[in-house]
Design an enzyme around this catalytic site. Structure first.
Site, PDB file in Angstrom:
ATOM      1  CB  CYS A 200     -43.770  20.355  -3.842  1.00 52.39           C
ATOM      2  SG  CYS A 200     -44.118  18.650  -4.307  1.00 52.39           S
TER       3      CYS A 200
ATOM      4  CG  ASP B 118     -49.123   2.670   0.682  1.00 56.79           C
ATOM      5  OD1 ASP B 118     -48.472   3.569   0.122  1.00 56.79           O
ATOM      6  OD2 ASP B 118     -50.294   2.837   1.121  1.00 56.79           O
TER       7      ASP B 118
ATOM      8  NE  ARG C   2     -32.146  18.492  -4.553  1.00 63.03           N
ATOM      9  CZ  ARG C   2     -30.947  19.068  -4.451  1.00 63.03           C
ATOM     10  NH1 ARG C   2     -29.893  18.439  -4.939  1.00 63.03           N
ATOM     11  NH2 ARG C   2     -30.799  20.229  -3.896  1.00 63.03           N
ATOM     12  CB  VAL C   3     -37.778  13.612  -8.647  1.00 61.86           C
ATOM     13  CG1 VAL C   3     -36.438  12.914  -8.555  1.00 61.86           C
ATOM     14  CG2 VAL C   3     -38.744  13.040  -7.619  1.00 61.86           C
TER      15      VAL C   3
ATOM     16  NE  ARG D 232     -51.234  14.640  -6.491  1.00 60.46           N
ATOM     17  CZ  ARG D 232     -50.061  14.294  -5.971  1.00 60.46           C
ATOM     18  NH1 ARG D 232     -50.017  13.647  -4.839  1.00 60.46           N
ATOM     19  NH2 ARG D 232     -48.931  14.591  -6.586  1.00 60.46           N
TER      20      ARG D 232
ATOM     21  CB  THR E 247     -44.681  16.449   5.510  1.00 58.49           C
ATOM     22  OG1 THR E 247     -43.977  16.513   4.283  1.00 58.49           O
ATOM     23  CG2 THR E 247     -43.974  15.572   6.483  1.00 58.49           C
TER      24      THR E 247
ATOM     25  CG  HIS F 257     -30.070  42.153 -17.676  1.00 64.34           C
ATOM     26  ND1 HIS F 257     -29.270  41.387 -16.859  1.00 64.34           N
ATOM     27  CD2 HIS F 257     -29.628  43.424 -17.556  1.00 64.34           C
ATOM     28  CE1 HIS F 257     -28.394  42.158 -16.256  1.00 64.34           C
ATOM     29  NE2 HIS F 257     -28.583  43.409 -16.671  1.00 64.34           N
TER      30      HIS F 257
ATOM     31  CG  PHE G  47     -50.235  20.616 -10.106  1.00 59.95           C
ATOM     32  CD1 PHE G  47     -49.027  21.300  -9.988  1.00 59.95           C
ATOM     33  CD2 PHE G  47     -50.208  19.233 -10.078  1.00 59.95           C
ATOM     34  CE1 PHE G  47     -47.828  20.623  -9.845  1.00 59.95           C
ATOM     35  CE2 PHE G  47     -49.020  18.546  -9.933  1.00 59.95           C
ATOM     36  CZ  PHE G  47     -47.821  19.245  -9.826  1.00 59.95           C
TER      37      PHE G  47
ATOM     38  CE  LYS H 241     -38.685  19.126  -1.437  1.00 63.07           C
ATOM     39  NZ  LYS H 241     -38.829  18.329  -2.623  1.00 63.07           N
TER      40      LYS H 241
HETATM   41  N1  SAJ Z   1     -45.564  27.516 -12.031  1.00 60.75           N
HETATM   42  C1  SAJ Z   1     -45.834  28.811 -12.439  1.00 60.75           C
HETATM   43  N2  SAJ Z   1     -44.885  29.505 -13.125  1.00 60.75           N
HETATM   44  C2  SAJ Z   1     -43.674  28.954 -13.414  1.00 60.75           C
HETATM   45  C3  SAJ Z   1     -43.394  27.641 -12.988  1.00 60.75           C
HETATM   46  C4  SAJ Z   1     -44.363  26.939 -12.295  1.00 60.75           C
HETATM   47  O1  SAJ Z   1     -46.913  29.358 -12.198  1.00 60.75           O
HETATM   48  O2  SAJ Z   1     -42.872  29.645 -14.060  1.00 60.75           O
HETATM   49  C5  SAJ Z   1     -46.581  26.751 -11.281  1.00 60.75           C
HETATM   50  C6  SAJ Z   1     -47.037  25.475 -11.985  1.00 60.75           C
HETATM   51  O3  SAJ Z   1     -48.038  25.748 -12.920  1.00 60.75           O
HETATM   52  C7  SAJ Z   1     -47.529  24.649 -10.812  1.00 60.75           C
HETATM   53  C8  SAJ Z   1     -46.596  25.051  -9.683  1.00 60.75           C
HETATM   54  O4  SAJ Z   1     -45.999  26.281 -10.079  1.00 60.75           O
HETATM   55  O5  SAJ Z   1     -48.851  24.998 -10.465  1.00 60.75           O
HETATM   56  C9  SAJ Z   1     -45.514  24.066  -9.355  1.00 60.75           C
HETATM   57  O6  SAJ Z   1     -44.977  23.484 -10.526  1.00 60.75           O
HETATM   58  P1  SAJ Z   1     -43.431  23.145 -10.739  1.00 60.75           P
HETATM   59  O7  SAJ Z   1     -43.284  22.462 -12.035  1.00 60.75           O
HETATM   60  O8  SAJ Z   1     -42.610  24.352 -10.530  1.00 60.75           O
HETATM   61  O9  SAJ Z   1     -43.040  22.179  -9.520  1.00 60.75           O
HETATM   62  P2  SAJ Z   1     -43.663  20.810  -8.887  1.00 60.75           P
HETATM   63  O10 SAJ Z   1     -44.564  21.190  -7.752  1.00 60.75           O
HETATM   64  O11 SAJ Z   1     -44.201  19.900  -9.922  1.00 60.75           O
HETATM   65  O12 SAJ Z   1     -42.301  20.155  -8.295  1.00 60.75           O
HETATM   66  C10 SAJ Z   1     -41.495  20.901  -7.387  1.00 60.75           C
HETATM   67  C11 SAJ Z   1     -40.039  20.877  -7.886  1.00 60.75           C
HETATM   68  N3  SAJ Z   1     -39.235  21.843  -7.150  1.00 60.75           N
HETATM   69  C12 SAJ Z   1     -38.484  22.790  -7.786  1.00 60.75           C
HETATM   70  O13 SAJ Z   1     -38.460  22.907  -8.981  1.00 60.75           O
HETATM   71  C13 SAJ Z   1     -37.661  23.678  -6.912  1.00 60.75           C
HETATM   72  C14 SAJ Z   1     -39.476  19.474  -7.730  1.00 60.75           C
HETATM   73  O14 SAJ Z   1     -38.105  19.423  -8.089  1.00 60.75           O
HETATM   74  C15 SAJ Z   1     -39.645  18.999  -6.275  1.00 60.75           C
HETATM   75  O15 SAJ Z   1     -39.162  17.677  -6.101  1.00 60.75           O
HETATM   76  C16 SAJ Z   1     -41.128  19.007  -5.973  1.00 60.75           C
HETATM   77  O16 SAJ Z   1     -41.597  20.351  -6.094  1.00 60.75           O
HETATM   78  C17 SAJ Z   1     -41.326  18.464  -4.564  1.00 60.75           C
HETATM   79  O17 SAJ Z   1     -41.691  17.286  -4.423  1.00 60.75           O
HETATM   80  O18 SAJ Z   1     -41.040  19.188  -3.605  1.00 60.75           O
END
Ligand code: SAJ
Length: 416
Positions: A266, A33, A160-161, A339, A85, A250, A331, A212
């Site tokens: 992300c 790093d 994809r975690v 962030r 990125t 449904h 967030f 992705k």
């Molecule tokens: N959110 C909503 N409504 C929902 C679900 C989420 O408003 O029903 C909002 C959350 O509050 C948040 C944002 O979406 O602000 C994102 O939250 P998240 O929990 O859906 O996802 P991240 O950003 O923490 O992680 C995502 C994940 N991708 C998917 O679920 C498809 C994770 O698996 C990826 O590895 C990560 O992005 C990434 O690094 O790309």
């Protein structure tokens, strides 16, 4: 192929857990790093990010001698690049971190090495990375020009975690592996199989990149649908939360949850990489981004309307006498990560607009970021008592079941 030494370049939210998991499988891991402070913290067996249980795994890996961090790349058998990125002002992907990471490892590459790009990337990024490596090392051969006989193997394997569940998902999730050639994919799959219990599914580098971006766009589009519904329902005086519960009965409907907007590094970023690659065609994906990005403004308008109503009902008062309490800043729920948080942006904007007091409740942090100067961080009870307008922005567990007893309420998560 024998991957005895693995180097992870970029020790952030993805690189550090990945390094720790390889080390826990008794691989010799060299973490790289460019931040000296990060390197020192890790070499002390500590961590600089918040992720459940990661501190224990990193501590054990360092104490047992399997993980070591440095600012300068060293020779290894496999290199994983896990750098950010972001996008630039015009929503075009910023490849500069991948470029400098590739150029930094190029001098230590040797015949037989494997280089994997883990960072979420626009389509074509893995080939671009391979070109940067080839330019820097004309003495070695690369798969884009020498196919299966190349000295170096190159693949994309996007992480994809889910933040908050990284250690479990790293091991359990399936991995999509896109090599520039079949042998590149096989080498990468073999490496990941040392800790991945999910399936390692092999495809091309471009499909892995697009996969992705597609995963996060799928979620963004579906959250945009929920956010748009919430705005329509508000106009039509329908409870959107009840509506979604009803519709989701449904068997083939599964609507996500509306909120104050979409945050994190992300989901609000990756769809732009698709839009920038196919601006004419990616119409729905672009609109979804715009819908989600405009939700904070809608929430701020709701607060302005609540303030106007309050002043109408309390003729003796002016805006500076009105206290607004904002519940939640992160967030997403139950984390301390601020962030790219729509909640933080909303509170910051309100601070600029409102002349009265603004309180924030965020049970997961000890102090407010500098961007929220002029906002007071308080306990739930204090906010409940002192505020006239209550704005719920994040559905943290402590906020459930404690709907405020007095004051106007704007609930962007539907828990009150
Ligand atoms: N959110 C909503 N409504 C929902 C679900 C989420 O408003 O029903 C909002 C959350 O509050 C948040 C944002 O979406 O602000 C994102 O939250 P998240 O929990 O859906 O996802 P991240 O950003 O923490 O992680 C995502 C994940 N991708 C998917 O679920 C498809 C994770 O698996 C990826 O590895 C990560 O992005 C990434 O690094 O790309």
């Amino acid at each position: 192929m024998n991957f005895e030494t693995i180097s992870i370049v970029g020790l952030g939210y993805i690189g550090l857990p990945t390094a720790a998991v390889f080390a826990s499988r008794k691989k010799k891991v060299i973490g790289v790093d460019n931040n000296q402070k990060t390197v020192d913290t890790i070499n002390r067996g500590q961590i600089h990010i918040v992720e459940p249980d990661l501190d224990m795994v990193v501590h054990a890996a360092v104490v047992d001698g399997f993980l070591r961090a440095t600012t300068r790349p060293e020779p290894a058998d496999a290199f994983l690049i896990a750098v950010p990125t972001p996008f630039k002002a015009d929503h075009q992907p910023d490849m500069s971190y991948i470029e400098s990471a590739s150029k930094s490892i190029a001098p230590v590459l040797k015949k037989g090495d494997l280089v994997i790009l883990e960072s979420t990337s626009p389509v074509g990024a893995t080939e671009q990375m391979a070109d940067w490596l080839a330019e820097a090392r004309p003495d070695l051969t690369f798969p884009q020009t020498h196919g299966e006989d190349s000295d170096i193997r190159v693949a994309h394997c996007p992480e994809r975690v889910l933040p908050g569940h990284v250690l479990r998902e790293l091991v359990q999730n399936d991995r999509v592996i896109g090599g520039i050639t079949v042998k590149c994919s096989e080498a990468a799959a073999q490496l990941y199989k040392s800790f991945v219990q999910g399936e390692c599914v092999v495809t091309s580098a471009r499909s892995a990149e697009m996969c992705k971006l597609t995963e996060n766009s799928f979620r963004d589009v579906n959250i945009a649908f929920a956010n748009e519904l919430s705005i329509i329902c508000d106009k039509l005086s329908i409870n959107v939360w009840e509506l979604i519960r009803l519709a989701n009965r449904h068997p083939r409907v599964n609507i996500l949850q509306p909120g104050p907007g979409v945050g994190g590094h992300c989901i609000a970023v990756d769809p732009w990489f698709i839009v920038s690659a196919a601006p004419e065609e990616a119409r729905l994906i672009r609109i979804a981004r715009e819908v989600n990005d405009s939700k904070p403004e809608w929430v701020i308008n709701k607060v302005k309307m609540a303030l106007a109503d309050y002043l109408l009902e309390n003729p003796g008062k002016s805006a500076k006498d009105v206290t607004i309490a904002c519940y939640g800043l992160s967030f997403k729920p139950n984390i301390d990560d601020l962030r790219e948080s729509p909640a933080v942006n909303i509170v910051r904007k309100l601070r600029q607009l409102h002349t009265g007091r603004i309180l924030a409740v965020e049970p997961n942090i000890e102090e407010l970021p500098g961007s929220l100067d002029g906002v007071d961080l308080v306990e739930i009870e204090v906010a409940d008592k002192l505020s006239d307008i209550k704005l719920l922005l994040v559905d943290h567990i402590p906020f459930h079941g404690c709907a405020p007893e007095q004051g106007a309420v704007i609930d962007t998560k539907g828990i009150w």
